[in-house]
Design an enzyme around this catalytic site. Structure first.
Site, PDB file in Angstrom:
ATOM      1  N   GLU A  23      -0.303   2.421   8.022  1.00  0.00           N
ATOM      2  CA  GLU A  23      -0.542   3.017   9.347  1.00  0.00           C
ATOM      3  C   GLU A  23      -1.282   2.093  10.313  1.00  0.00           C
ATOM      4  OE1 GLU A  23      -0.986   4.274   6.409  1.00  0.00           O
ATOM      5  OE2 GLU A  23      -0.889   6.458   6.347  1.00  0.00           O
ATOM      6  N   LEU A  39      14.330 -12.336 -18.633  1.00  0.00           N
ATOM      7  CA  LEU A  39      13.781 -11.112 -18.024  1.00  0.00           C
ATOM      8  C   LEU A  39      12.990 -11.381 -16.745  1.00  0.00           C
ATOM      9  CD1 LEU A  39      12.574  -9.217 -21.254  1.00  0.00           C
ATOM     10  CD2 LEU A  39      14.811  -9.101 -20.131  1.00  0.00           C
TER      11      LEU A  39
HETATM   12  C1  AOF Z   1      -2.146   5.362   3.275  1.00  0.00           C
HETATM   13  N1  AOF Z   1      -1.329   4.348   3.641  1.00  0.00           N
HETATM   14  O1  AOF Z   1      -0.188   2.497   3.183  1.00  0.00           O
HETATM   15  C2  AOF Z   1      -1.340   3.504   1.417  1.00  0.00           C
HETATM   16  C3  AOF Z   1      -2.173   4.603   1.033  1.00  0.00           C
HETATM   17  O2  AOF Z   1      -7.965   1.531  -2.811  1.00  0.00           O
HETATM   18  P1  AOF Z   1      -7.659   1.950  -1.428  1.00  0.00           P
HETATM   19  O3  AOF Z   1      -8.844   2.215  -0.577  1.00  0.00           O
HETATM   20  O4  AOF Z   1      -6.639   1.053  -0.751  1.00  0.00           O
HETATM   21  O5  AOF Z   1      -6.962   3.386  -1.552  1.00  0.00           O
HETATM   22  C4  AOF Z   1      -5.879   3.594  -2.388  1.00  0.00           C
HETATM   23  C5  AOF Z   1      -5.331   4.948  -2.075  1.00  0.00           C
HETATM   24  O6  AOF Z   1      -4.877   4.964  -0.737  1.00  0.00           O
HETATM   25  C6  AOF Z   1      -4.098   5.310  -2.884  1.00  0.00           C
HETATM   26  O7  AOF Z   1      -4.434   5.937  -4.100  1.00  0.00           O
HETATM   27  C7  AOF Z   1      -3.418   6.293  -1.948  1.00  0.00           C
HETATM   28  O8  AOF Z   1      -4.086   7.531  -1.983  1.00  0.00           O
HETATM   29  C8  AOF Z   1      -3.676   5.668  -0.612  1.00  0.00           C
HETATM   30  N2  AOF Z   1      -2.613   4.714  -0.250  1.00  0.00           N
HETATM   31  N3  AOF Z   1      -2.515   5.487   1.970  1.00  0.00           N
HETATM   32  O9  AOF Z   1      -2.579   6.149   4.103  1.00  0.00           O
HETATM   33  C9  AOF Z   1      -0.918   3.419   2.785  1.00  0.00           C
HETATM   34  N4  AOF Z   1      -0.941   2.559   0.526  1.00  0.00           N
HETATM   35 ZN    ZN Z   2      -4.713   4.644   4.315  1.00  0.00          ZN
END
Ligand code: AOF
Ligand code: ZN
Length: 369
Positions: free
Chosen positions: A56, A208
């Site tokens: 985002e 692989l």
């Molecule tokens: C979003 N947008 O593109 C992604 C999300 O370790 P952090 O702080 O990066 O958080 C990981 C968590 O963030 C993951 O478990 C999921 O809940 C969220 N990932 N969220 O808004 C994103 N990749």
């Molecule tokens: Zn996020």
């Protein structure tokens, strides 16, 4: 307000975009985000390599000021927690987005519904569940690991027209054509790990890896079910172990007498020295291995055979998706029968797609979770 006719089209674009970094965002899901105003895409992004930044803020930055009043399409609920980055919900609010359309809600305990609440409390209109089946498919690895602490398992088999996956004593037999093979390499690139049995490792001497030009660095972790540690030291897997990691999974507990035990320890030391990691696991319970892989952050596993390994995972009910690539040739005598055919796929699976790759066809089956 209710979903609008264009929602599915832009969500499809967000989901398509999210697939670009599948297998490349570590334990973070690969999420797609598209910012739209008056039917025009103002910004779009996928979760960055390694998992951060999230999708985002990147898409918002691209849209800039124009994001005010726009609609954001996101394949996963925007996060609400302070991790290494501030919450994406907060960024959407700060940029003045008017509406957020979400495919899948986030099972992460830190988010789960809170992202949506934050947005609504700020006066943003939120619709969730758009193209949810497709969204869940693209996020299958993340969702499986989050909810069950194990990777999502895809079983891929290449079968001949007469239902065989190989020929006794012949190593690699050409069953499918070049287009299917490239397709399988793409699958490898999208997976965190790939697994074969020791029989296949010895008879086929496979590498692989992903060898598609430009995608070589996407090769997944390579895992061999190798009860007694017979992985040949001179084979391609061991020779490339320092470049692309290999794990040999030996039985636990080993049921040897002292002599064989010594030989086992010697083989273990030799594999260690060659850069192969040896893991011991109760092979009668493949779920135990999957949990160990989940704990290390592996979200998607591609099982590529052979027959015994495929049967082991099928019998334990640990296959989530089956891809059957079927080529036009017949193997006939001394053929090794496929553990599953189109005609006897377990009843819990649904046929969700069929593609043609040159002379081959590929049928895809999945079961919900
Ligand atoms: C979003 N947008 O593109 C992604 C999300 O370790 P952090 O702080 O990066 O958080 C990981 C968590 O963030 C993951 O478990 C999921 O809940 C969220 N990932 N969220 O808004 C994103 N990749
Ligand atoms: Zn996020």
């Amino acid at each position: 307000m209710a979903p609008r006719p264009e929602d599915e089209r832009f969500m499809a674009a967000a989901i398509r975009l999210s697939r670009r970094h599948l297998g490349l965002t570590s334990t973070n899901p690969s999420v797609g985000c598209v910012i739209v105003k008056d039917g025009v895409v103002l910004g779009s992004a996928v979760t960055a390599l390694g998992g951060r930044p999230h999708a985002e803020p990147q898409a918002l930055a691209e849209a800039g000021e124009a994001a005010r009043g726009a609609t954001a399409y996101v394949s996963l609920e925007p996060c609400s927690h302070y991790g290494r980055t501030p919450p994406c919900a907060e960024a959407l609010i700060a940029y003045g987005v008017a509406r957020v359309v979400i495919s899948v809600t986030d099972p992460d305990q830190r988010v789960s519904g809170r992202g949506i609440n934050m947005l609504r409390e700020a006066g943003i209109e939120v619709d969730a569940g758009i193209l949810e089946t497709e969204g869940r498919r693209a996020l299958a690895g993340y969702l499986m690991r989050q909810t069950r602490n194990r990777p999502y398992v895809t079983l891929k088999l290449a079968i001949s027209a007469d239902g065989m996956i190989g020929k006794m004593g012949e190593g690699q037999v050409r069953i499918t054509g070049d287009i299917s093979r490239a397709q399988v390499q793409m699958l490898r690139a999208e997976s965190d790990a790939i697994l074969v049995g020791i029989g296949t490792a010895i008879s086929d001497d496979p590498e692989l890896t992903c060898r598609l030009p430009g995608l070589e660095d996407r090769s997944p972790l390579r895992i061999v079910i190798d009860e007694n540690l017979q992985l040949p030291l001179g084979g391609k897997l061991v020779r490339t172990a320092r470049q692309y990691p290999v794990i040999a999974v030996a039985a636990n507990p080993p049921s040897f007498d002292d002599n064989t035990d010594n030989a086992f320890m010697a083989r273990r030391a030799a594999l260690d020295a060659a850069g192969v990691e040896v893991l011991q696991s109760n092979l009668g319970e493949p779920g135990e291995l999957l949990e160990a892989l989940g704990t290390r952050g592996i979200s998607s596993l591609l099982v590529e055979g052979g027959a015994k390994t495929a049967r082991r995972f099928l019998a334990a009910d640990l296959v989530d998706r089956i891809l059957l690539f079927q080529g036009p040739s017949h193997i006939g005598k001394r053929g090794i029968e496929s553990p599953v055919l189109k005609s006897n796929i377990p009843a819990s699976f649904m046929h969700i797609g069929e593609s043609r790759f040159g002379d081959d066809r590929c049928d895809e089956f999945e079961r919900g979770f």
